[in-house]
Design a protein around this motif. Structure first.
Motif, PDB file in Angstrom:
ATOM      1  N   ILE A   1       0.855  -1.183   0.000  1.00 53.90           N
ATOM      2  CA  ILE A   1       0.000   0.000   0.000  1.00 53.90           C
ATOM      3  C   ILE A   1       0.888   1.229   0.000  1.00 53.90           C
ATOM      4  CG2 ILE A   1      -1.741   1.302   1.275  1.00 53.90           C
ATOM      5  CD1 ILE A   1      -2.623  -1.325   2.546  1.00 53.90           C
TER       6      ILE A   1
ATOM      7  N   ARG B   1       0.804   5.404   0.345  1.00 57.60           N
ATOM      8  CA  ARG B   1       0.017   6.579   0.723  1.00 57.60           C
ATOM      9  C   ARG B   1       0.492   7.756  -0.120  1.00 57.60           C
ATOM     10  NH1 ARG B   1      -0.427   9.340   6.698  1.00 57.60           N
ATOM     11  NH2 ARG B   1      -1.758  11.047   6.051  1.00 57.60           N
TER      12      ARG B   1
ATOM     13  N   TYR C   1      -4.893   6.197  -0.623  1.00 59.58           N
ATOM     14  CA  TYR C   1      -3.983   5.060  -0.671  1.00 59.58           C
ATOM     15  C   TYR C   1      -4.164   4.329  -1.994  1.00 59.58           C
ATOM     16  CZ  TYR C   1      -3.628   5.998   4.302  1.00 59.58           C
ATOM     17  OH  TYR C   1      -3.417   6.597   5.507  1.00 59.58           O
TER      18      TYR C   1
ATOM     19  N   SER D   1      -2.589   0.806  -4.475  1.00 60.69           N
ATOM     20  CA  SER D   1      -1.818  -0.431  -4.515  1.00 60.69           C
ATOM     21  C   SER D   1      -0.421  -0.115  -5.028  1.00 60.69           C
ATOM     22  CB  SER D   1      -2.474  -1.447  -5.465  1.00 60.69           C
ATOM     23  OG  SER D   1      -3.724  -1.839  -4.973  1.00 60.69           O
TER      24      SER D   1
ATOM     25  N   GLU E   1     -10.242  -3.739   0.443  1.00 60.28           N
ATOM     26  CA  GLU E   1     -10.532  -2.586   1.289  1.00 60.28           C
ATOM     27  C   GLU E   1     -10.412  -2.932   2.772  1.00 60.28           C
ATOM     28  OE1 GLU E   1     -14.370  -0.994   0.395  1.00 60.28           O
ATOM     29  OE2 GLU E   1     -13.811  -0.411  -1.628  1.00 60.28           O
TER      30      GLU E   1
ATOM     31  N   LEU F   1      -7.060  -2.498   4.243  1.00 57.04           N
ATOM     32  CA  LEU F   1      -6.695  -1.106   4.483  1.00 57.04           C
ATOM     33  C   LEU F   1      -7.072  -0.702   5.909  1.00 57.04           C
ATOM     34  CD1 LEU F   1      -5.491   1.214   2.776  1.00 57.04           C
ATOM     35  CD2 LEU F   1      -7.805   1.979   2.387  1.00 57.04           C
ATOM     36  N   TYR F   2      -8.267  -1.050   6.348  1.00 59.33           N
ATOM     37  CA  TYR F   2      -8.698  -0.712   7.694  1.00 59.33           C
ATOM     38  C   TYR F   2      -7.899  -1.474   8.748  1.00 59.33           C
ATOM     39  CZ  TYR F   2     -12.531   2.416   6.750  1.00 59.33           C
ATOM     40  OH  TYR F   2     -13.263   3.517   6.389  1.00 59.33           O
TER      41      TYR F   2
ATOM     42  N   PHE G   1      -9.122   4.252  -1.712  1.00 56.57           N
ATOM     43  CA  PHE G   1      -8.180   3.209  -2.102  1.00 56.57           C
ATOM     44  C   PHE G   1      -8.276   3.028  -3.611  1.00 56.57           C
ATOM     45  CE2 PHE G   1      -7.068  -1.372  -2.566  1.00 56.57           C
ATOM     46  CZ  PHE G   1      -5.725  -1.235  -2.269  1.00 56.57           C
TER      47      PHE G   1
END
Length: 155
Positions: free
Chosen positions: A103, A105, A111, A113, A132, A135-136, A149
């Protein structure tokens, strides 16, 4: 830059994005406008438009994601011809194995890939199975924070 195709970036007005650019702190302007300090201040002699614009490279990042699986040399030459500088390409694309990230940023809450160039010269995703939910789990965003994302809002 190639003038035939649309550029892969947009101009951003920094003033409308954040309050830090136009919040006035301290006393009222009427108390300082005729003082020597104000008249000798370098900021008063600058253009009103200087430094108010930045660049949004979201079109570039979406372009790169849409070209996964294709030849890197072709992708790079097209992207470079549609940019003012080629540095933003490598914010997302890793050329060396030690630089690969699942990931990446690229903004405060945006964010994407991570991408890399494989041994055959093809653009690939570092982790194509990323979802997704990952991500969390990895980032633990603040309650109410809006994340995106790969250019899509995360629900």
């Amino acid at each position: 830059m190639n003038k035939d195709k649309k550029p892969l970036y947009r101009k951003e007005n920094k003033v409308s994005l954040s309050t830090k650019y136009y919040v006035v702190t301290g006393g009222s302007f009427r108390h300082t406008r005729n003082t020597k300090e104000f008249q000798n201040n370098e900021a008063t002699r600058m253009s009103m438009n200087s430094g108010q614009y930045g660049y949004d490279y979201t079109p570039l990042f979406k372009f790169l994601l849409s070209r996964v699986g294709q030849m890197w040399d072709d992708i790079y030459s097209e992207a470079k011809s549609r940019l003012d500088k080629d540095e933003p390409i490598f914010w997302m694309v890793a050329l060396h194995e030690q630089d690969r990230k699942d990931i990446v940023r690229l903004d405060q809450s945006s964010y994407y890939s991570g991408l890399y160039v494989d041994d055959d010269g093809l653009l690939q995703m570092v982790n194509p199975h990323l979802a997704e939910e990952d991500l969390y789990e990895r980032l633990a965003p603040y309650p109410g924070e809006t994340l995106s994302f790969n250019g899509e809002r995360v629900k």
